[in-house]
Design an enzyme around this catalytic site. Structure first.
Site, PDB file in Angstrom:
ATOM      1  N   HIS A  33       2.012  12.135   6.782  1.00  0.00           N
ATOM      2  CA  HIS A  33       1.591  11.778   8.142  1.00  0.00           C
ATOM      3  C   HIS A  33       2.264  12.661   9.200  1.00  0.00           C
ATOM      4  CE1 HIS A  33      -0.578   8.380   6.639  1.00  0.00           C
ATOM      5  NE2 HIS A  33       0.509   7.748   6.226  1.00  0.00           N
ATOM      6  N   ASP A  68      -3.071   8.928  -1.818  1.00  0.00           N
ATOM      7  CA  ASP A  68      -2.431   7.797  -1.142  1.00  0.00           C
ATOM      8  C   ASP A  68      -3.519   6.955  -0.483  1.00  0.00           C
ATOM      9  OD1 ASP A  68       0.579   7.178   0.070  1.00  0.00           O
ATOM     10  OD2 ASP A  68      -1.012   6.580   1.448  1.00  0.00           O
ATOM     11  N   HIS A  70      -3.543   5.782   2.387  1.00  0.00           N
ATOM     12  CA  HIS A  70      -3.656   6.186   3.794  1.00  0.00           C
ATOM     13  C   HIS A  70      -4.024   7.663   3.873  1.00  0.00           C
ATOM     14  CE1 HIS A  70      -0.709   2.826   3.712  1.00  0.00           C
ATOM     15  NE2 HIS A  70      -1.513   2.378   4.659  1.00  0.00           N
ATOM     16  N   ASP A 157       0.044   3.298  -3.343  1.00  0.00           N
ATOM     17  CA  ASP A 157      -0.283   2.111  -2.573  1.00  0.00           C
ATOM     18  C   ASP A 157      -1.773   1.782  -2.649  1.00  0.00           C
ATOM     19  OD1 ASP A 157      -0.833   4.395  -1.131  1.00  0.00           O
ATOM     20  OD2 ASP A 157       0.286   3.807   0.646  1.00  0.00           O
TER      21      ASP A 157
END
Length: 193
Positions: A33, A68, A70, A157
């Site tokens: 990120h 991931d 995200h 995740d």
């Protein structure tokens, strides 16, 4: 930070073994990120992007596959205008999942990087039956790019019931993903996200 040192060391280890062995970098905090000008989402520095850039000194064309839950908005932002690094991300729908502002299918890259960014957002609750076609699409795009090496932003995740995610993969599903990545027969660097 020690996470960046680990990322750079892992990239160098892959270079040193000439890609004959996969390398796994286990570090915290994660980095996908973090953007070129700021940290975000608990990520201070862009570990995956830094390792990828290091690999370009040995292999001119690199694919980054982010699994991931995200979207890896930082990695996307850093390579968005480049055609030597293909970024592919399979993630939960950003309309309902962080980072909200990026990770949409229409984000394809800009300038020289047009067509070198692929986002595959998935609906909440997606299980392997729905994930597999997205994963196969990602692998096909990577094969079409014909990279010299691959970096996996490996977030788990996506696991069913993860408190920060919304997809529903189970333990055996990760073996399927690993087999698909191995089938590419590329020097492979796994970055823990």
């Amino acid at each position: 930070s020690s996470a960046v040192e680990t990322a750079a060391t892992a990239a160098q280890a892959l270079i040193d073994c000439n890609g004959r062995e996969a390398v796994y970098a286990l570090m915290r905090p994660s980095g996908h990120h973090a953007m070129s000008d700021m940290g975000q989402g608990g990520c201070l520095l862009a570990n995956t992007a830094i390792a990828t850039q290091r690999l370009t000194h040995r292999w001119p064309n690199i694919a980054v596959l982010d699994i991931d839950v995200h979207h890896g908005n930082g990695t996307q932002q850093i390579f968005y205008g480049r055609d030597d690094v293909l970024t592919v991300s399979i993630h939960g729908n950003p309309e309902v999942l962080f980072p909200f502002v990026s990770g949409y299918a229409d984000e394809r890259g800009s300038d020289a990087g047009e067509g070198y960014n692929l986002n595959i957002p998935l609906a909440a609750g997606t299980e392997m039956a729905g994930y597999r076609p997205a994963f196969e699409r990602a692998l096909q795009r990577i094969q079409d790019f014909a990279p010299d090496a691959i970096v996996i932003a490996a977030g788990y995740d996506t696991f069913r019931g993860d408190p920060f995610g919304n997809l529903s993969l189970d333990t055996p599903d990760y073996a399927v993903l690993g087999q698909g990545i191995a089938s590419l027969k590329l020097p492979t660097l796994f970055m823990q996200e």
